[in-house]
Design an enzyme around this catalytic site. Structure first.
Site, short mmCIF file in Angstrom:
data_model
loop_
_atom_site.label_atom_id
_atom_site.label_comp_id
_atom_site.label_asym_id
_atom_site.label_seq_id
_atom_site.Cartn_x
_atom_site.Cartn_y
_atom_site.Cartn_z
N LYS A 1 0.79 -1.28 0.02
CA LYS A 1 -0.14 0.03 -0.02
C LYS A 1 0.80 1.43 0.02
CE LYS A 1 -4.13 1.52 2.55
NZ LYS A 1 -4.99 1.27 3.73
N SER B 1 -9.51 1.87 2.94
CA SER B 1 -8.63 2.59 2.28
C SER B 1 -7.51 1.64 1.46
CB SER B 1 -7.73 3.60 3.18
OG SER B 1 -7.26 2.92 4.20
N SER C 1 -10.40 -0.76 7.18
CA SER C 1 -9.63 -0.64 5.81
C SER C 1 -8.85 -1.84 5.35
CB SER C 1 -8.76 0.50 6.02
OG SER C 1 -9.33 1.92 6.01
#
Length: 540
Positions: free
Chosen positions: A84, A163, A187
């Site tokens: 990420k 996210s 998330s």
């Protein structure tokens, strides 16, 4: 290669390497070609590191050739992965989804790898890129100022959630074997549910978050996102362990179940197990993100929780009830009772208040992982002429009552209010969680990972632009217990539904065993059919 590598697992890939069917370079090139083909539509990979990935692949192929039959491969040797965009990779920009870390001449170029990145590399993983994420991970959808919008791989119009929406889209679309997500309020788990993948939220303290740009460091966590439980277990083994840069991992060796986690993966592990369904989730009770301060009155707290209320949609309730059939078929008992984590639990856990300590996490991150130009928020402002946003300096206050004063920032270790604001409420909420398990002789809890299906982001939702699907699972972060999302079926429109299971602290191995048994009994996952043309030539 497409026949062999679509939906490939780590054990299958390992076998292909052992039999010399493919080289690491060939496999990495195949994944890079898929990213090149589909990323303009789905926009899941923000930074493609072709040069770094191919260099790693070349080195590993050379080492394997030189080592011959005696060569020992690591547990993730030659496995193409993504990380990420808030996870530091030495020499690459840690955008954190925010354009402010990409200002020419002032980029946040990581001076070293995050702890989990170093561990994944040491295990032989090949990092092919960094995935898109919303600014600072502070959204339930996946739109960023750094790169734009990520689409759901099952239908690009729909949200993959946030996210970690970039990572789940990459993994479910077979643009990499697996990746990491981060989770401050849902998330990892909520995006995993939108995309028919496995998302693991480890016991907080099992895996280090050092080197990951924080949203709220007291709630933040990281874990693997994979297409099946076996791959997730392999990755969690690699990622877990103590780290001097993350104090909460200090006791992990003593507290955690003995690995490897793959040893817990048995098809009969659900037989005789009992799972309770939290009543407050079915009722949509609100748990405000980052909690409510001890000083707030009961009436103010009630208003704050009402603003955070997220009803369970009827179609999601239906999908959940259907998904439970797989648990029962595998031998588990599912208990519904109004007393299982009722609304009073949501009220208790809502008092775990972390907003006064947000800045501390940001400052510590920049001090250790900031670029040469800035190792603090003050140095960032001096270098760029602009301050860091309030989101990572004093917390997200979008749902707060209008009369809420600006939150003064403090160090949790020295703040005299930390006991009342954070430590005591956290202990009380964790005790309530464990007491519910003890009272009804439950092994864990099971519930929908999201309160609604993924929304269509090309259409207004409730009269406004979509803010993504929402969940009632931020309480997991507030008490730090382990949870996993597994594919739980599909809605009638073909979009995935995800089932979430949580366990007692440090029972990560057992939790993965239950997820594996459910996966083997149901086989819900099916890969998406990708398109080569989207809504726009470049679907930002």
């Amino acid at each position: 290669m497409s026949r062999d590598l679509l939906e490939v697992t780590i054990p299958e890939l390992e076998q292909m390497y052992s039999s010399h069917k493919y080289t690491v370079t060939e496999v990495v090139q195949w994944y890079l070609a898929r990213i090149a083909k589909y990323n303009g539509i789905y926009r899941a990979v923000q930074t493609v590191d072709s040069e770094g990935a191919l260099a790693t692949a070349t080195r590993e192929d050379a080492e394997a050739a030189a080592g011959g039959s005696a060569y020992q491969r690591g547990p993730m040797w030659g496995v193409p992965i993504v990380t990420k965009a808030n996870t530091s990779i030495k020499g690459l920009i840690t955008t954190d989804g925010w354009k402010g870390y990409m200002i020419p001449g002032h980029e946040l170029v990581a001076p070293k790898d995050a702890t989990i990145v170093a561990k994944l590399r040491a295990a032989g993983a090949v990092i092919v890129g960094q995935t898109n994420m919303p600014d600072f991970a502070a959204s339930d959808t996946n739109r960023s100022t750094a790169y734009g919008r990520t689409g759901n791989a099952y239908d690009v119009r729909f949200s993959p959630g946030g996210s970690s929406g970039g990572t789940v889209t990459v993994v479910t679309a077979n643009l990499a074997v697996l990746g990491n997500g981060t989770d401050t309020g849902n998330s990892i788990r909520m995006p995993a549910a939108t995309s028919s993948v496995v998302g693991v939220f480890p016991t907080r303290g099992l895996v280090s978050i050092a080197g990951i740009a924080p949203l709220d460091w007291l709630l933040d966590n990281t874990g693997p996102i994979a297409r099946d439980v076996t791959d997730a277990a392999v990755a969690l083994d690699v990622m877990a362990g103590p780290d001097p840069l993350d104090a909460r991992t200090a006791d992990s060796v003593a507290m955690a179940e003995r690995g490897p986690y793959t040893a817990y993966l048995k098809a009969d592990t659900l037989k005789g197990k009992r799972f309770g369904v939290p009543e407050f989730i079915l009722q949509g009770a609100g748990v405000p993100f980052q909690g409510i301060p001890a000083e707030d009155s009961a009436s103010t707290a009630a208003a704050y929780r009402a603003a955070a209320r997220t009803p369970l949609r009827p179609e999601t309730r239906e999908a959940f009830m259907k998904a439970l059939e797989g648990l029962r078929a595998a031998g588990a008992t599912v208990v519904f009772d109004d007393s299982i984590l009722p609304d009073s639990f949501a009220e208790t856990v809502s008092r775990v208040y972390t907003m006064p300590y947000v800045r501390e996490g940001t400052e510590k991150f920049l001090a250790e992982y900031g670029p040469a130009q800035y190792h603090s928020s003050a140095e960032y402002e001096k270098a760029t002429g602009s301050p860091l946003p309030a989101t990572i300096m004093r917390g997200e206050e979008a749902d707060a009552p209008k009369d809420r004063h600006r939150v003064a920032q403090a160090m949790v270790e020295t703040d005299p209010q930390a006991e009342a604001n954070y430590l005591v409420p956290r202990r009380r909420a964790l005790a309530a969680y464990n007491n519910a398990l003890d009272r009804l002789h439950l092994d864990g809890f099971v519930y929908p990972a999201i309160q609604m299906p993924p929304p269509d982001e090309t259409m207004p939702q409730d009269g406004q632009i979509s803010t993504g699907p929402h969940s009632d699972t931020s309480w997991v972060n507030m008490i730090g217990v382990p949870a996993v999302v597994v594919p739980g079926g599909f809605y009638t429109d073909g979009l995935p539904f995800g089932l979430e299971i949580s366990a007692r602290p440090w029972k990560d191995g057992e939790l993965l065993g239950w997820a594996y048994a459910y996966e083997q009994a149901t086989r819900h996952r099916r890969p998406p059919v990708l398109v080569e043309k989207g809504l726009l030539p470049d679907a930002r």
